[in-house]
Design an enzyme around this catalytic site. Sequence first.
Site, PDB file in Angstrom:
ATOM      1  N   GLU A   1      28.410  68.617  20.533  1.00  0.00           N
ATOM      2  CA  GLU A   1      29.410  69.641  20.246  1.00  0.00           C
ATOM      3  C   GLU A   1      30.787  68.969  20.168  1.00  0.00           C
ATOM      4  O   GLU A   1      31.319  68.496  21.163  1.00  0.00           O
ATOM      5  CB  GLU A   1      29.410  70.685  21.365  1.00  0.00           C
ATOM      6  CG  GLU A   1      30.363  71.816  21.095  1.00  0.00           C
ATOM      7  CD  GLU A   1      30.425  72.822  22.230  1.00  0.00           C
ATOM      8  OE1 GLU A   1      30.555  72.405  23.392  1.00  0.00           O
ATOM      9  OE2 GLU A   1      30.371  74.027  21.936  1.00  0.00           O
TER      10      GLU A   1
ATOM     11  N   LYS B   1      39.393  84.205  36.808  1.00  0.00           N
ATOM     12  CA  LYS B   1      40.061  82.888  36.744  1.00  0.00           C
ATOM     13  C   LYS B   1      40.032  82.450  35.280  1.00  0.00           C
ATOM     14  O   LYS B   1      39.001  82.031  34.771  1.00  0.00           O
ATOM     15  CB  LYS B   1      39.297  81.895  37.615  1.00  0.00           C
ATOM     16  CG  LYS B   1      40.098  80.734  38.175  1.00  0.00           C
ATOM     17  CD  LYS B   1      40.757  79.816  37.163  1.00  0.00           C
ATOM     18  CE  LYS B   1      39.863  78.754  36.573  1.00  0.00           C
ATOM     19  NZ  LYS B   1      40.584  77.943  35.531  1.00  0.00           N
TER      20      LYS B   1
ATOM     21  N   CYS C   1      32.452  78.326  20.188  1.00  0.00           N
ATOM     22  CA  CYS C   1      31.075  78.001  20.573  1.00  0.00           C
ATOM     23  C   CYS C   1      30.132  78.297  19.412  1.00  0.00           C
ATOM     24  O   CYS C   1      29.117  77.631  19.248  1.00  0.00           O
ATOM     25  CB  CYS C   1      30.667  78.779  21.810  1.00  0.00           C
ATOM     26  SG  CYS C   1      30.831  80.548  21.604  1.00  0.00           S
TER      27      CYS C   1
ATOM     28  N   VAL D   1      30.039  72.179  33.056  1.00  0.00           N
ATOM     29  CA  VAL D   1      30.565  73.011  34.148  1.00  0.00           C
ATOM     30  C   VAL D   1      29.619  74.188  34.403  1.00  0.00           C
ATOM     31  O   VAL D   1      29.373  74.565  35.556  1.00  0.00           O
ATOM     32  CB  VAL D   1      32.005  73.496  33.840  1.00  0.00           C
ATOM     33  CG1 VAL D   1      32.504  74.420  34.941  1.00  0.00           C
ATOM     34  CG2 VAL D   1      32.956  72.314  33.690  1.00  0.00           C
ATOM     35  N   GLY D   2      29.046  74.741  33.338  1.00  0.00           N
ATOM     36  CA  GLY D   2      28.124  75.870  33.499  1.00  0.00           C
ATOM     37  C   GLY D   2      26.917  75.494  34.355  1.00  0.00           C
ATOM     38  O   GLY D   2      26.452  76.291  35.173  1.00  0.00           O
TER      39      GLY D   2
ATOM     40  N   GLY E   1      31.986  78.614  29.022  1.00  0.00           N
ATOM     41  CA  GLY E   1      32.619  77.301  29.004  1.00  0.00           C
ATOM     42  C   GLY E   1      31.607  76.240  28.632  1.00  0.00           C
ATOM     43  O   GLY E   1      30.598  76.519  27.978  1.00  0.00           O
ATOM     44  N   SER E   2      31.875  75.029  29.080  1.00  0.00           N
ATOM     45  CA  SER E   2      31.036  73.906  28.671  1.00  0.00           C
ATOM     46  C   SER E   2      29.701  73.925  29.415  1.00  0.00           C
ATOM     47  O   SER E   2      29.586  74.471  30.518  1.00  0.00           O
ATOM     48  CB  SER E   2      31.771  72.599  28.962  1.00  0.00           C
ATOM     49  OG  SER E   2      32.020  72.508  30.349  1.00  0.00           O
TER      50      SER E   2
ATOM     51  N   GLU F   1      27.514  81.484  29.265  1.00  0.00           N
ATOM     52  CA  GLU F   1      27.627  81.345  27.808  1.00  0.00           C
ATOM     53  C   GLU F   1      28.228  79.970  27.569  1.00  0.00           C
ATOM     54  O   GLU F   1      29.401  79.743  27.885  1.00  0.00           O
ATOM     55  CB  GLU F   1      28.567  82.397  27.258  1.00  0.00           C
ATOM     56  CG  GLU F   1      28.286  83.772  27.820  1.00  0.00           C
ATOM     57  CD  GLU F   1      27.844  84.742  26.759  1.00  0.00           C
ATOM     58  OE1 GLU F   1      28.460  84.750  25.718  1.00  0.00           O
ATOM     59  OE2 GLU F   1      26.872  85.467  26.986  1.00  0.00           O
TER      60      GLU F   1
ATOM     61  N   GLN G   1      41.923  67.308  23.501  1.00  0.00           N
ATOM     62  CA  GLN G   1      40.994  67.772  22.468  1.00  0.00           C
ATOM     63  C   GLN G   1      41.177  66.947  21.191  1.00  0.00           C
ATOM     64  O   GLN G   1      40.215  66.563  20.531  1.00  0.00           O
ATOM     65  CB  GLN G   1      41.278  69.263  22.211  1.00  0.00           C
ATOM     66  CG  GLN G   1      40.130  70.034  21.630  1.00  0.00           C
ATOM     67  CD  GLN G   1      38.924  70.095  22.547  1.00  0.00           C
ATOM     68  OE1 GLN G   1      39.040  69.943  23.757  1.00  0.00           O
ATOM     69  NE2 GLN G   1      37.762  70.271  21.965  1.00  0.00           N
TER      70      GLN G   1
END
Length: 495
Positions: free
Chosen positions: A398, A188, A297, A245-246, A241-242, A263, A344
């Site tokens: 971040e 995905k 990242c 969400v991780g 990802g962020s 990651e 963003q």
Amino acid sequence: MEPVVADRGAARGAGPRHGNLIGGAWRPSSGDAAYAIRNPARPGEILGQFADSTAADVAAAVDAASAATSEWADTPGPQRGAVLWRLADLLETSRDELARIITLEQGKALGEAAGEVGRAAAEARFMAGEASRPTGSTYPSERPGLSCHTVAEPLGVVATISPWNFPVVTPVRKIAPALAWGNTVVFKPASLTPWSAVYLMTLLERAGVPPGVVNLVTGSGSVAGEALIQDRRVKGISFTGSTGVGTHVYEEAARRLARVQLELGGKNPAVVIESEDLDGAAREIVAAAFLCSGQRCTALSRVIVSEAQADALAARILDHVHRIKVGDGIDPGTTMGPLVSHAQLRSVEGYVRGGVESGCDLLAGGRALTKDPEHDGYYYAPTVFDRVPAASPLALEEIFGPVLPILRVRSFDEAMEIVNGTRYGLAASLFTARASYVHEFTRRAEAGMIHVNHGTASQAHVPFGGVKDSGQGAYSIGQTARDFHTNVKAVYVKW
Ligand code: NDP
């Protein structure tokens, strides 16, 4: 091999319509819904329509991946490796075409996009070799007449969930090891960058990946991504990802004891103290801070410099920043493209406004470069702040944009306190000529990757990952990835 399923339902001028790849067949989403993606350099330009997948599509993709597991796991490793070798070749020969797609949908400069494809090829080639390397060990036995050894077996179906900033190398970094060690995949991609994903699938097909071994479902994280992480047949989830969400992925996986490889975000420091090459340090810092418009990242996103060298370093950083050429990534002269989306851009504007209002010294940039971003592109000027307090959001969070805060310190110990003072622990750089600082920094910095006298660049065979809120599970890239992709079986044989 044709990824375009139909123009049915697509608005005029809305570009070609692409489907999902499930069980070797390209098909629209089960509800026939599609969504459009735009060029961030010219948001009026629609690049194509992509399947807006439902939970039913994800279930069908997991069905296909499950059906393909035994045959792929039983395919000899060297044959799986040969497929990955062909994938690496195809990535190299398709580099220009794929780089163009990356630039159009993501925005980064064409040269950077070509570099990303080259790196994906190198990682696929490394994993092609891994498929032929030993997967277990033998052990001396406590008892005579008994032998002990281990084998590494595939998990089964694994999920690849990727972000939009590296739409080719991140999926390849997950799919290639999955295939090398005999797993099947449901992929995905980020909803902003599905075109690169569709193209990558055509390369995998051409490389000879059998039907069902890699399946693609495009669409939203909240529907398609969520269905994928909830599916009990998915034995491992490799997510980039962020951190937000991780963390959710980790919680959902924990409910059924599925494995994760996460990651996540970073707030990577560059410490400059007793450096004998300030210009070299500035060049490395600016490259690592502003590549991909700072949307990496591993971007260097805070400079921590001794008072003694701060003025000289800031001047050199500005020299290099002023050489950045912001523009449409497709133009050969561009070195920094637009941000990926209006959201963003607004987020970056918010951070910069906060920095200005709290009294940080704005040395460069600090503004969007278009009056009407929805028409003229999501461009933001490379931005540098000086004298940023350690407690400022600019120094702690971040930003994921072209914003570089400089923090001044009086000692190495104060620098280390700031280095370790965020929730993140991905990469950390040190620029110095003093050997004792190199050892102290390497020992004390809470980060997965340490760089001395260079920026945060990684290599195609060296473990990659982070600690604290930057990651969880086995590091990707190189041999450590095997710990995510396989189960160890211990075998005792009496004769
Ligand atoms: P997000 O976390 O928003 O999204 C990452 C992926 O997860 C996307 O495919 C997204 O889909 C999907 N997703 C969103 N919600 C769910 C859900 N509930 N269940 C399953 N999947 C979901 O990250 P971004 O795409 O915004 O990427 C930027 C972030 O990625 C930054 O924080 C950056 O630091 C991090 N990153 C980390 C790297 C590392 O190696 N440590 C490398 C590169 C980036 P959708 O696109 O539809 O929202």
